[in-house]
Design a protein around this motif. Structure first.
Motif, PDB file in Angstrom:
ATOM      1  N   PRO A 184       0.803  -1.222   0.000  1.00 10.98           N
ATOM      2  CA  PRO A 184       0.000   0.000   0.000  1.00 10.98           C
ATOM      3  C   PRO A 184       0.837   1.274   0.000  1.00 10.98           C
ATOM      4  O   PRO A 184       0.500   2.259  -0.668  1.00 10.98           O
ATOM      5  N   GLU A 185       1.968   1.246   0.722  1.00 13.07           N
ATOM      6  CA  GLU A 185       2.848   2.433   0.768  1.00 13.07           C
ATOM      7  C   GLU A 185       3.411   2.760  -0.615  1.00 13.07           C
ATOM      8  O   GLU A 185       3.523   3.926  -0.994  1.00 13.07           O
ATOM      9  N   GLU A 186       3.766   1.711  -1.356  1.00 13.43           N
ATOM     10  CA  GLU A 186       4.303   1.912  -2.712  1.00 13.43           C
ATOM     11  C   GLU A 186       3.206   2.393  -3.661  1.00 13.43           C
ATOM     12  O   GLU A 186       3.453   3.233  -4.533  1.00 13.43           O
ATOM     13  N   LEU A 187       1.994   1.870  -3.480  1.00 11.70           N
ATOM     14  CA  LEU A 187       0.879   2.245  -4.348  1.00 11.70           C
ATOM     15  C   LEU A 187       0.526   3.722  -4.193  1.00 11.70           C
ATOM     16  O   LEU A 187       0.405   4.448  -5.194  1.00 11.70           O
ATOM     17  N   VAL A 188       0.375   4.183  -2.953  1.00  8.63           N
ATOM     18  CA  VAL A 188      -0.032   5.585  -2.758  1.00  8.63           C
ATOM     19  C   VAL A 188       1.049   6.557  -3.214  1.00  8.63           C
ATOM     20  O   VAL A 188       0.749   7.643  -3.716  1.00  8.63           O
ATOM     21  N   MET A 189       2.333   6.170  -3.062  1.00  9.47           N
ATOM     22  CA  MET A 189       3.411   7.039  -3.554  1.00  9.47           C
ATOM     23  C   MET A 189       3.425   7.072  -5.074  1.00  9.47           C
ATOM     24  O   MET A 189       3.594   8.132  -5.678  1.00  9.47           O
ATOM     25  N   ALA A 190       3.245   5.904  -5.700  1.00 11.43           N
ATOM     26  CA  ALA A 190       3.237   5.839  -7.174  1.00 11.43           C
ATOM     27  C   ALA A 190       2.096   6.684  -7.741  1.00 11.43           C
ATOM     28  O   ALA A 190       2.254   7.373  -8.756  1.00 11.43           O
ATOM     29  N   LEU A 191       0.942   6.644  -7.086  1.00  6.74           N
ATOM     30  CA  LEU A 191      -0.211   7.423  -7.548  1.00  6.74           C
ATOM     31  C   LEU A 191       0.011   8.926  -7.350  1.00  6.74           C
ATOM     32  O   LEU A 191      -0.320   9.730  -8.227  1.00  6.74           O
ATOM     33  N   ALA A 192       0.608   9.311  -6.230  1.00  8.27           N
ATOM     34  CA  ALA A 192       0.906  10.726  -5.999  1.00  8.27           C
ATOM     35  C   ALA A 192       1.908  11.237  -7.040  1.00  8.27           C
ATOM     36  O   ALA A 192       1.794  12.370  -7.544  1.00  8.27           O
ATOM     37  N   GLU A 193       2.884  10.392  -7.382  1.00 10.15           N
ATOM     38  CA  GLU A 193       3.881  10.771  -8.396  1.00 10.15           C
ATOM     39  C   GLU A 193       3.251  10.880  -9.787  1.00 10.15           C
ATOM     40  O   GLU A 193       3.565  11.800 -10.551  1.00 10.15           O
ATOM     41  N   ALA A 194       2.353   9.957 -10.110  1.00  9.09           N
ATOM     42  CA  ALA A 194       1.674  10.004 -11.412  1.00  9.09           C
ATOM     43  C   ALA A 194       0.800  11.257 -11.522  1.00  9.09           C
ATOM     44  O   ALA A 194       0.725  11.896 -12.582  1.00  9.09           O
ATOM     45  N   LYS A 195       0.132  11.619 -10.430  1.00  3.25           N
ATOM     46  CA  LYS A 195      -0.691  12.825 -10.421  1.00  3.25           C
ATOM     47  C   LYS A 195       0.180  14.057 -10.621  1.00  3.25           C
ATOM     48  O   LYS A 195      -0.174  14.969 -11.382  1.00  3.25           O
ATOM     49  N   ALA A 196       1.325  14.102  -9.926  1.00  4.90           N
ATOM     50  CA  ALA A 196       2.235  15.251 -10.061  1.00  4.90           C
ATOM     51  C   ALA A 196       2.723  15.380 -11.501  1.00  4.90           C
ATOM     52  O   ALA A 196       2.731  16.478 -12.076  1.00  4.90           O
ATOM     53  N   LYS A 197       3.111  14.266 -12.086  1.00  2.16           N
ATOM     54  CA  LYS A 197       3.612  14.269 -13.466  1.00  2.16           C
ATOM     55  C   LYS A 197       2.540  14.788 -14.429  1.00  2.16           C
ATOM     56  O   LYS A 197       2.824  15.613 -15.309  1.00  2.16           O
ATOM     57  N   ALA A 198       1.314  14.316 -14.262  1.00  6.64           N
ATOM     58  CA  ALA A 198       0.216  14.729 -15.142  1.00  6.64           C
ATOM     59  C   ALA A 198      -0.074  16.226 -15.009  1.00  6.64           C
ATOM     60  O   ALA A 198      -0.306  16.919 -16.008  1.00  6.64           O
ATOM     61  N   ILE A 199      -0.039  16.735 -13.773  1.00  3.39           N
ATOM     62  CA  ILE A 199      -0.346  18.155 -13.552  1.00  3.39           C
ATOM     63  C   ILE A 199       0.785  19.037 -14.067  1.00  3.39           C
ATOM     64  O   ILE A 199       0.546  20.067 -14.705  1.00  3.39           O
ATOM     65  N   VAL A 200       2.049  18.633 -13.805  1.00  2.30           N
ATOM     66  CA  VAL A 200       3.205  19.423 -14.256  1.00  2.30           C
ATOM     67  C   VAL A 200       3.178  19.604 -15.775  1.00  2.30           C
ATOM     68  O   VAL A 200       3.499  20.666 -16.295  1.00  2.30           O
ATOM     69  N   GLN A 201       2.767  18.572 -16.482  1.00  2.00           N
ATOM     70  CA  GLN A 201       2.710  18.647 -17.955  1.00  2.00           C
ATOM     71  C   GLN A 201       1.684  19.667 -18.443  1.00  2.00           C
ATOM     72  O   GLN A 201       1.780  20.183 -19.556  1.00  2.00           O
ATOM     73  N   ARG A 202       0.685  19.947 -17.591  1.00  2.00           N
ATOM     74  CA  ARG A 202      -0.379  20.874 -17.993  1.00  2.00           C
ATOM     75  C   ARG A 202      -0.131  22.311 -17.544  1.00  2.00           C
ATOM     76  O   ARG A 202      -0.839  23.223 -17.954  1.00  2.00           O
TER      77      ARG A 202
END
Length: 206
Positions: free
Chosen positions: A47-65
């Motif tokens: 679960p710790e790896e999942l929530v970090m991976a999702l937070a990182e994916a969200k950051a990447k998606a927002i930074v691109q926009r």
């Protein structure tokens, strides 16, 4: 509180009303941007790896926009906060329930039982590129939750929108919470102490 950290712009990369309220309670002004990623496409065993991976994916998606207008020396830093949360019950990871029956089953399981929330916070400094995150875990123990309370929660519908159909601060749920080992703000999706620490580190890093 914001003044203590100097001048900067803040973006909350979340559509969560609870996170919005917590960040406002901390004394910050911020703008909202939603990541709109396919969360189900990202899978991790822990679960710790999942929530970090999702937070990182969200950051990447927002930074691109976000337009890269923050690179001049004079410009204030812009800090982006992205988060994720899952509920852990009997070693199984629970995200938002996919239908009413699943939400009902989740809440019934908590009755006279125990669950944990695992929350990630990731702060990205859009000016310097610094990015750091961490996780916070809270253990929650419940008294017996009456069936009529469960039905009221299902009917109201809010439990369908949160990880594990778990809202401990809800007036219907609160009387049946036996013990919380950790902080309520973390259960609501944004641990204040961790968020504050990461914001300071993101501003201090050159």
């Amino acid at each position: 509180m914001e003044a203590n950290l100097g001048q900067f712009k803040l973006i909350l990369g979340s559509s969560s009303i609870a996170r919005r309220k917590i960040l406002a309670d901390m004394g910050y002004e911020f703008t909202l941007v939603s990541a709109d990623i396919d969360e189900k496409s990202i899978r991790k065993e822990k679960p710790e790896e999942l929530v970090m991976a999702l937070a990182e994916a969200k950051a990447k998606a927002i930074v691109q926009r976000i337009p890269g207008d923050d690179n001049t020396e004079e410009a204030e830093s812009t800090l982006l906060i992205t988060c994720d949360q899952v509920v852990v019950y009997e070693d199984a990871v629970r995200e938002k329930p996919s239908h009413v029956e699943e939400a009902r089953e989740y809440i019934r399981g908590y009755s006279k039982g125990h669950a944990a929330t695992v929350s990630s916070v990731l702060v990205t400094n859009l000016k310097t590129g610094f990015r750091k995150g961490d996780v916070d875990r809270v253990e929650i123990y419940f008294h017996e939750i009456p069936e009529e309370v469960i039905e009221k929660l299902i009917e109201e519908g809010m439990v369908l929108k949160v990880a594990g159909a778990l809202i401990i601060e809800h007036p219907l749920v609160l009387p049946y919470v036996k013990e919380v080992v950790g902080t309520t703000d973390s259960v609501m999706g944004l641990p204040k102490t961790l968020t504050e620490k990461l914001l300071k580190e993101a501003l201090g890093a050159k």
